[in-house]
Design a protein around this motif. Structure first.
Motif, PDB file in Angstrom:
ATOM      1  N   SER A 148       0.830  -1.199   0.000  1.00  0.00           N
ATOM      2  CA  SER A 148       0.000   0.000   0.000  1.00  0.00           C
ATOM      3  C   SER A 148       0.867   1.252   0.000  1.00  0.00           C
ATOM      4  N   GLU A 149       0.346   2.337  -0.562  1.00  0.00           N
ATOM      5  CA  GLU A 149       1.071   3.610  -0.563  1.00  0.00           C
ATOM      6  C   GLU A 149       0.741   4.449   0.658  1.00  0.00           C
ATOM      7  N   GLU A 150      -0.088   3.904   1.563  1.00  0.00           N
ATOM      8  CA  GLU A 150      -0.434   4.658   2.758  1.00  0.00           C
ATOM      9  C   GLU A 150      -0.402   3.763   3.982  1.00  0.00           C
ATOM     10  N   LEU A 151      -0.138   4.358   5.143  1.00  0.00           N
ATOM     11  CA  LEU A 151      -0.217   3.668   6.417  1.00  0.00           C
ATOM     12  C   LEU A 151      -1.230   4.405   7.281  1.00  0.00           C
ATOM     13  N   VAL A 152      -1.950   3.645   8.102  1.00  0.00           N
ATOM     14  CA  VAL A 152      -3.040   4.192   8.907  1.00  0.00           C
ATOM     15  C   VAL A 152      -2.646   4.221  10.381  1.00  0.00           C
ATOM     16  N   PHE A 153      -2.879   5.361  11.031  1.00  0.00           N
ATOM     17  CA  PHE A 153      -2.511   5.509  12.445  1.00  0.00           C
ATOM     18  C   PHE A 153      -3.299   4.544  13.313  1.00  0.00           C
ATOM     19  N   GLY A 154      -2.566   3.857  14.228  1.00  0.00           N
ATOM     20  CA  GLY A 154      -3.221   2.907  15.114  1.00  0.00           C
ATOM     21  C   GLY A 154      -3.013   3.184  16.584  1.00  0.00           C
TER      22      GLY A 154
END
Length: 213
Positions: free
Chosen positions: A148-154
């Motif tokens: 993926s070209e994005e990472l999601v804050f967790g």
């Protein structure tokens, strides 16, 4: 393990405050590579300071032209990669993606990728000058599928005591956003209790067991 990860991230971002060059390989967006020395990057750096060797003149290369950087420092390797950062609004829960890619230090890279963004702590007077505001060094962790070209804050942790911020509910929201199309992985995260503070190792154990491609 968690303390080691926090220490590594803290050291990385302490290093970026100093003009220290490390051996580096730059992987350019056009497919070429550059080998030499580079300063370790911070998340919002628009340029990377690079030179081909110790005697060479420094040059500044636009971050937008670089896909990722492999640093070598004290016999350790660190990977910085430019990806979009996606975060959820605390009030609405709606996710939004950053307009530009930012630098993440990658701490896990298999079927799932985990990237960290660090911030140094400090002291400053409040707006009225009547008291002092203290902020702690912290690391925000973002998650996503490998390609993926994005990472999601967790979640985020403070370097002072490893306290985890944004567990259970936010991690569940993150999972649905970051791992859409991976129902087994989302279900496993839904069932996990993230209140004991060992969030990263808990998530890694799930990522090792349930593959998301």
């Amino acid at each position: 393990m968690k303390k080691i990860i926090l220490l590594v991230i803290a050291l990385l971002f302490a290093t970026t405050g100093h003009a220290k060059f490390s051996k580096a390989t730059l992987y350019m967006e056009d497919g070429s590579t550059k080998k030499g020395l580079a300063e370790m990057v911070e998340s919002d750096d628009s340029k990377v300071v690079f030179k081909t060797d110790e005697e060479a003149k420094k040059e500044k290369i636009a971050s937008a032209d670089i896909k990722k950087i492999e640093f070598e420092s004290d016999d350790k390797k660190y990977v910085a990669e430019r990806l979009y950062a996606t975060t959820a609004n605390l009030l609405t829960g709606k996710f939004s993606r950053s307009k530009k890619k930012v630098w993440f230090y990658i701490i896990y890279d298999k079927d799932v990728k985990i990237g960290g963004i660090g911030a140094e702590g400090g002291r400053r007077p409040n707006a009225g000058g009547t008291s002092t505001v203290v902020t702690f060094a912290n690391t925000a962790y973002y998650f996503g599928k490998k390609n993926s070209e994005e990472l999601v804050f967790g979640n985020a942790t403070t370097a002072s005591n490893g306290f985890a911020i944004g567990t259970d509910s936010l991690i569940r929201k993150m999972a649905k956003e970051a791992f859409a199309g991976c129902p087994k992985l989302i279900e496993a995260i839904e069932k996990e209790n993230f209140k004991n503070g060992d969030v990263l190792n808990q998530l890694k154990a799930i990522f090792e067991k349930y593959k998301c491609k």
